[in-house]
Design a protein around this motif. Structure first.
Motif, PDB file in Angstrom:
ATOM      1  N   TRP A 332       0.838  -1.211   0.000  1.00  0.00           N
ATOM      2  CA  TRP A 332       0.000   0.000   0.000  1.00  0.00           C
ATOM      3  C   TRP A 332       0.866   1.252   0.000  1.00  0.00           C
ATOM      4  CZ3 TRP A 332      -1.180   4.251   3.072  1.00  0.00           C
ATOM      5  CH2 TRP A 332      -2.403   4.890   2.829  1.00  0.00           C
ATOM      6  N   HIS A 333       1.922   1.257   0.816  1.00  0.00           N
ATOM      7  CA  HIS A 333       2.795   2.432   0.897  1.00  0.00           C
ATOM      8  C   HIS A 333       3.663   2.576  -0.352  1.00  0.00           C
ATOM      9  CE1 HIS A 333       1.930   3.988   4.912  1.00  0.00           C
ATOM     10  NE2 HIS A 333       1.694   2.733   5.245  1.00  0.00           N
ATOM     11  N   LEU A 334       4.113   1.473  -0.916  1.00  0.00           N
ATOM     12  CA  LEU A 334       4.878   1.557  -2.152  1.00  0.00           C
ATOM     13  C   LEU A 334       4.005   2.093  -3.286  1.00  0.00           C
ATOM     14  CD1 LEU A 334       6.950  -1.757  -2.027  1.00  0.00           C
ATOM     15  CD2 LEU A 334       7.851   0.578  -1.860  1.00  0.00           C
ATOM     16  N   ALA A 335       2.735   1.715  -3.289  1.00  0.00           N
ATOM     17  CA  ALA A 335       1.813   2.196  -4.325  1.00  0.00           C
ATOM     18  C   ALA A 335       1.677   3.714  -4.269  1.00  0.00           C
ATOM     19  CB  ALA A 335       0.451   1.527  -4.172  1.00  0.00           C
ATOM     20  N   ARG A 336       1.793   4.284  -3.095  1.00  0.00           N
ATOM     21  CA  ARG A 336       1.732   5.741  -2.960  1.00  0.00           C
ATOM     22  C   ARG A 336       2.937   6.421  -3.605  1.00  0.00           C
ATOM     23  NH1 ARG A 336       0.828   8.137   2.471  1.00  0.00           N
ATOM     24  NH2 ARG A 336      -0.613   9.562   1.422  1.00  0.00           N
ATOM     25  N   HIS A 337       3.990   5.629  -3.834  1.00  0.00           N
ATOM     26  CA  HIS A 337       5.172   6.129  -4.544  1.00  0.00           C
ATOM     27  C   HIS A 337       5.162   5.695  -6.009  1.00  0.00           C
ATOM     28  CE1 HIS A 337       7.351   7.622  -0.986  1.00  0.00           C
ATOM     29  NE2 HIS A 337       6.877   6.564  -0.347  1.00  0.00           N
ATOM     30  N   GLY A 338       4.037   5.144  -6.464  1.00  0.00           N
ATOM     31  CA  GLY A 338       3.916   4.739  -7.851  1.00  0.00           C
ATOM     32  C   GLY A 338       4.471   3.369  -8.161  1.00  0.00           C
ATOM     33  N   ILE A 339       4.753   2.573  -7.134  1.00  0.00           N
ATOM     34  CA  ILE A 339       5.318   1.229  -7.331  1.00  0.00           C
ATOM     35  C   ILE A 339       4.250   0.196  -7.009  1.00  0.00           C
ATOM     36  CG2 ILE A 339       7.088  -0.393  -6.562  1.00  0.00           C
ATOM     37  CD1 ILE A 339       8.729   2.192  -5.814  1.00  0.00           C
ATOM     38  N   GLU A 340       3.788  -0.519  -8.029  1.00  0.00           N
ATOM     39  CA  GLU A 340       2.689  -1.456  -7.846  1.00  0.00           C
ATOM     40  C   GLU A 340       3.018  -2.805  -8.476  1.00  0.00           C
ATOM     41  OE1 GLU A 340      -1.382   0.551  -7.836  1.00  0.00           O
ATOM     42  OE2 GLU A 340      -0.297   1.759  -9.312  1.00  0.00           O
ATOM     43  N   GLY A 341       2.226  -3.799  -8.124  1.00  0.00           N
ATOM     44  CA  GLY A 341       2.363  -5.115  -8.736  1.00  0.00           C
ATOM     45  C   GLY A 341       3.537  -5.932  -8.249  1.00  0.00           C
ATOM     46  N   VAL A 342       4.071  -5.604  -7.064  1.00  0.00           N
ATOM     47  CA  VAL A 342       5.210  -6.360  -6.529  1.00  0.00           C
ATOM     48  C   VAL A 342       4.695  -7.650  -5.901  1.00  0.00           C
ATOM     49  CG1 VAL A 342       7.224  -6.285  -5.007  1.00  0.00           C
ATOM     50  CG2 VAL A 342       6.369  -4.170  -6.050  1.00  0.00           C
ATOM     51  N   ASP A 343       5.347  -8.754  -6.207  1.00  0.00           N
ATOM     52  CA  ASP A 343       4.951 -10.058  -5.674  1.00  0.00           C
ATOM     53  C   ASP A 343       5.001 -10.060  -4.145  1.00  0.00           C
ATOM     54  OD1 ASP A 343       4.587 -13.098  -6.128  1.00  0.00           O
ATOM     55  OD2 ASP A 343       6.312 -12.960  -4.779  1.00  0.00           O
ATOM     56  N   ALA A 344       3.988 -10.674  -3.524  1.00  0.00           N
ATOM     57  CA  ALA A 344       3.878 -10.679  -2.062  1.00  0.00           C
ATOM     58  C   ALA A 344       5.081 -11.341  -1.406  1.00  0.00           C
ATOM     59  CB  ALA A 344       2.586 -11.379  -1.634  1.00  0.00           C
ATOM     60  N   HIS A 345       5.625 -12.360  -2.015  1.00  0.00           N
ATOM     61  CA  HIS A 345       6.781 -13.044  -1.421  1.00  0.00           C
ATOM     62  C   HIS A 345       8.009 -12.141  -1.427  1.00  0.00           C
ATOM     63  CE1 HIS A 345       4.866 -16.909  -0.822  1.00  0.00           C
ATOM     64  NE2 HIS A 345       4.303 -16.782  -2.016  1.00  0.00           N
ATOM     65  N   ARG A 346       8.153 -11.339  -2.501  1.00  0.00           N
ATOM     66  CA  ARG A 346       9.267 -10.399  -2.514  1.00  0.00           C
ATOM     67  C   ARG A 346       9.065  -9.316  -1.454  1.00  0.00           C
ATOM     68  NH1 ARG A 346      11.764  -6.107  -6.874  1.00  0.00           N
ATOM     69  NH2 ARG A 346      13.814  -6.050  -5.895  1.00  0.00           N
ATOM     70  N   LEU A 347       7.841  -8.869  -1.323  1.00  0.00           N
ATOM     71  CA  LEU A 347       7.540  -7.864  -0.297  1.00  0.00           C
ATOM     72  C   LEU A 347       7.866  -8.405   1.093  1.00  0.00           C
ATOM     73  CD1 LEU A 347       4.131  -6.501  -1.644  1.00  0.00           C
ATOM     74  CD2 LEU A 347       6.299  -5.253  -1.574  1.00  0.00           C
ATOM     75  N   ALA A 348       7.540  -9.676   1.321  1.00  0.00           N
ATOM     76  CA  ALA A 348       7.832 -10.291   2.623  1.00  0.00           C
ATOM     77  C   ALA A 348       9.333 -10.355   2.873  1.00  0.00           C
ATOM     78  CB  ALA A 348       7.214 -11.687   2.698  1.00  0.00           C
ATOM     79  N   LYS A 349      10.111 -10.649   1.823  1.00  0.00           N
ATOM     80  CA  LYS A 349      11.571 -10.680   1.970  1.00  0.00           C
ATOM     81  C   LYS A 349      12.112  -9.291   2.299  1.00  0.00           C
ATOM     82  CE  LYS A 349      12.351 -14.619  -1.108  1.00  0.00           C
ATOM     83  NZ  LYS A 349      12.898 -15.067  -2.410  1.00  0.00           N
ATOM     84  N   ILE A 350      11.560  -8.274   1.647  1.00  0.00           N
ATOM     85  CA  ILE A 350      11.968  -6.894   1.942  1.00  0.00           C
ATOM     86  C   ILE A 350      11.627  -6.548   3.386  1.00  0.00           C
ATOM     87  CG2 ILE A 350      11.555  -4.470   1.381  1.00  0.00           C
ATOM     88  CD1 ILE A 350      10.944  -5.436  -1.522  1.00  0.00           C
ATOM     89  N   ALA A 351      10.413  -6.888   3.804  1.00  0.00           N
ATOM     90  CA  ALA A 351       9.976  -6.589   5.170  1.00  0.00           C
ATOM     91  C   ALA A 351      10.864  -7.287   6.192  1.00  0.00           C
ATOM     92  CB  ALA A 351       8.520  -6.999   5.361  1.00  0.00           C
ATOM     93  N   ALA A 352      11.257  -8.526   5.910  1.00  0.00           N
ATOM     94  CA  ALA A 352      12.104  -9.279   6.844  1.00  0.00           C
ATOM     95  C   ALA A 352      13.435  -8.574   7.062  1.00  0.00           C
ATOM     96  CB  ALA A 352      12.327 -10.692   6.319  1.00  0.00           C
ATOM     97  N   VAL A 353      13.952  -7.965   6.008  1.00  0.00           N
ATOM     98  CA  VAL A 353      15.230  -7.255   6.103  1.00  0.00           C
ATOM     99  C   VAL A 353      15.071  -5.899   6.777  1.00  0.00           C
ATOM    100  CG1 VAL A 353      17.004  -6.097   4.703  1.00  0.00           C
ATOM    101  CG2 VAL A 353      16.292  -8.430   4.144  1.00  0.00           C
ATOM    102  N   GLN A 354      13.948  -5.235   6.505  1.00  0.00           N
ATOM    103  CA  GLN A 354      13.777  -3.844   6.942  1.00  0.00           C
ATOM    104  C   GLN A 354      13.105  -3.690   8.304  1.00  0.00           C
ATOM    105  OE1 GLN A 354      15.310  -1.572   5.404  1.00  0.00           O
ATOM    106  NE2 GLN A 354      14.651  -1.188   3.295  1.00  0.00           N
ATOM    107  N   GLN A 355      12.370  -4.705   8.791  1.00  0.00           N
ATOM    108  CA  GLN A 355      11.486  -4.493   9.925  1.00  0.00           C
ATOM    109  C   GLN A 355      12.195  -4.106  11.219  1.00  0.00           C
ATOM    110  OE1 GLN A 355      10.559  -9.146   9.861  1.00  0.00           O
ATOM    111  NE2 GLN A 355       9.217  -8.079  11.267  1.00  0.00           N
ATOM    112  N   ALA A 356      13.437  -4.528  11.388  1.00  0.00           N
ATOM    113  CA  ALA A 356      14.156  -4.158  12.607  1.00  0.00           C
ATOM    114  C   ALA A 356      14.704  -2.735  12.537  1.00  0.00           C
ATOM    115  CB  ALA A 356      15.304  -5.132  12.853  1.00  0.00           C
ATOM    116  N   ARG A 357      14.604  -2.107  11.355  1.00  0.00           N
ATOM    117  CA  ARG A 357      15.231  -0.802  11.148  1.00  0.00           C
ATOM    118  C   ARG A 357      14.223   0.335  11.067  1.00  0.00           C
ATOM    119  NH1 ARG A 357      17.279  -0.031   6.435  1.00  0.00           N
ATOM    120  NH2 ARG A 357      19.201   1.016   7.077  1.00  0.00           N
ATOM    121  N   CYS A 358      12.925   0.016  11.033  1.00  0.00           N
ATOM    122  CA  CYS A 358      11.925   1.041  10.719  1.00  0.00           C
ATOM    123  C   CYS A 358      10.886   1.201  11.826  1.00  0.00           C
ATOM    124  CB  CYS A 358      11.210   0.673   9.414  1.00  0.00           C
ATOM    125  SG  CYS A 358      12.323   0.530   8.003  1.00  0.00           S
ATOM    126  N   LYS A 359      10.519   2.437  12.068  1.00  0.00           N
ATOM    127  CA  LYS A 359       9.483   2.724  13.060  1.00  0.00           C
ATOM    128  C   LYS A 359       8.089   2.717  12.451  1.00  0.00           C
ATOM    129  CE  LYS A 359      12.402   5.540  16.106  1.00  0.00           C
ATOM    130  NZ  LYS A 359      12.582   6.873  16.736  1.00  0.00           N
TER     131      LYS A 359
END
Length: 477
Positions: A332-359
């Protein structure tokens, strides 16, 4: 008793956090007791109610996942039912037609004030034994008033504030239908709660003054021996300055919190603690809230909205979440930057890497944009600090080493970068930071191996190749 609670917003604006907390408490109480949670849209104020506001409320409830049971009720679809009940009250002597003008009623109130009495309608048109009523004026459509009991006390069985007793002499003969025939708020609420079998009315304490009026109407409909619902009037939420919550410190629509990057689970966790506690526990899952919540344990005093505390709760929820559970919000937040259609599994991999770094999820999306956008420029300060004469050759070696890998995996890419640093007898920072700048344009990203894996082979090699050329040119200048 089978518990039935309700949330009944008026669609005159967005759903704010005070309303969201009321909805949450009502939902939790129903779920705790295996009961039903009713959603009712109180849209009889046609001048102020809008379809857009209705949709904003429904969108917020859906995002918060406070699912209702059964159909959504709209008061504007129940006017025939309200008319039927008003006719019954008139026939039974519980209501009467009043022809007094607004100016006449105001004069009655002023006269009562002058006598030191409570300002209210004086009952001119109320039928009484032995009383002769005035002749109805021609051409005047009457309002319908409820004949409030003239004696006795109305008791509110309140689960938060304790029992509240109000003398009926303090109450007015309430208008239950306007001159144009439209029913009024206090009347519609009573009929709805009765018809929908509401057993627990949980709402803000700004409704305390309405409750005795509603109880009297309900008693007229169900009889003195009928079972009243329990009431729970929850205290208001104050801003950090101790004043009523305003837009500048949080009284905004629930969906604004989504835009700011808060998770629905975190917002609900924060709201449940604004007036309720379970020991010293601060972080709750939805299941834990249902298990431990009890409306009787809600405090009677006002609560203070603390944006910093909410941010902390949100960060804790992001860190504790399963990465796949973050994928939808990240999308949803990436779509606000014009980035859509990203596979859910890739999004999960990104979240796994980023979640400890973001508020916030908004921050996570912003810090992940480099994965989807080409590097147009390199941060000047980062280049000045980290790009040296030897850097292009080091990056070329990294490029060549990575190009030879059979498998694009974290361990393999990390070993390749480490090997370049060791073979050139330089610290990892001399290689890692230039790689980071080459791949993202700046000096901040997840770990180098995570960054490489998330970008993928093709994009990584292309960006490294471009950076080698750009940095050689830069150093030649």
């Amino acid at each position: 008793m089978s518990v039935v609670t309700r949330f009944a917003p008026s669609p005159t604006g967005y759903l704010h956090i005070g309303g969201a907390r009321t909805a949450l408490y009502s939902w939790l109480y129903a779920r705790k007791h295996g009961g039903r949670f009713v959603l009712r849209i109180e849209d009889t104020d046609r001048e102020r109610s809008t379809d857009e506001a209705v949709q904003a409320i429904l969108d917020a409830m859906h995002w918060l996942d406070l699912e209702h049971d059964g159909e959504i009720y709209y008061q504007t679809q129940r006017f025939d039912r309200y008319a039927e009940v008003i006719d019954w009250l008139l026939a039974e002597g519980w209501a009467y037609r009043c022809y007094s003008s607004a100016e006449e009623v105001e004069a009655m109130r002023e006269a009562a004030r002058a006598r030191g009495e409570k300002p209210k309608y004086d009952g001119t048109w109320r039928p009484m034994p032995g009383k002769t009523l005035p002749e109805p004026p021609e051409g005047v459509d009457p309002v319908i008033r409820f004949a409030t009991p003239l004696e006795g006390t109305t008791v509110i069985p309140d689960l938060v504030k304790g029992e509240i007793a109000i003398a009926n002499t303090e109450l007015d003969d309430l208008i239950i239908a306007r001159a144009d025939g439209t029913p009024t708020y206090n009347f519609c609420v009573v009929v709805d709660d009765m018809d929908m079998g509401i057993t627990h009315v949980i709402r803000g304490d700004d409704h305390v003054n309405n409750t005795p009026r509603q109880i009297n109407i309900l008693k007229a409909l169900i009889g003195e021996d009928g079972e009243l619902p329990y009431y729970a009037h929850v205290p208001m939420i104050l801003g950090p300055d101790g004043k009523r919550l305003s837009k500048r410190h949080g009284a905004v629509g629930v969906m604004t919190f989504r835009e700011q990057g808060f998770l629905p689970s975190a917002l609900l966790n924060y709201l449940v603690r604004l007036g309720w506690a379970h020991g010293d526990q601060e972080i709750f899952t939805r299941e834990e809230m249902i298990e431990h919540f009890d409306i009787a344990n809600v405090q009677g005093g006002a609560s203070t909205f603390d944006p910093e505390k909410l941010l902390w709760v949100n960060q804790e929820h992001i860190k504790a979440a399963e990465p796949m559970d973050l994928a939808n919000e990240l999308a949803w937040h990436l779509a606000r930057h014009g980035i859509e259609g990203v596979d859910a599994h890739r999004l999960a991999k990104i979240a796994a890497v980023q979640q400890a770094r973001c508020k916030t999820m908004a921050e996570m999306a912003e810090q992940s944009l480099f994965l989807f956008r080409e590097v147009d420029e390199y941060a000047p300060k980062a280049v000045k600090k980290h790009i040296k004469t030897a850097t292009p050759d080091l990056l070329a070696q990294v490029h060549d080493g990575l190009a030879k890998l059979d498998a694009w995996e974290e361990e393999a890419v990390a070993a390749t970068v480490r090997e370049v640093a060791e073979s050139n007898e330089v610290g990892m920072g001399k290689v890692a930071q230039p790689i980071r700048i080459a791949l993202t344009g700046g000096p901040v990203s997840p770990s180098i191996d995570d960054t490489l894996v998330l970008l993928g082979r093709e994009t990584t090699l292309a960006r490294l190749d471009a950076a080698v050329s750009a940095f050689r040119e830069l150093k030649a200048d």
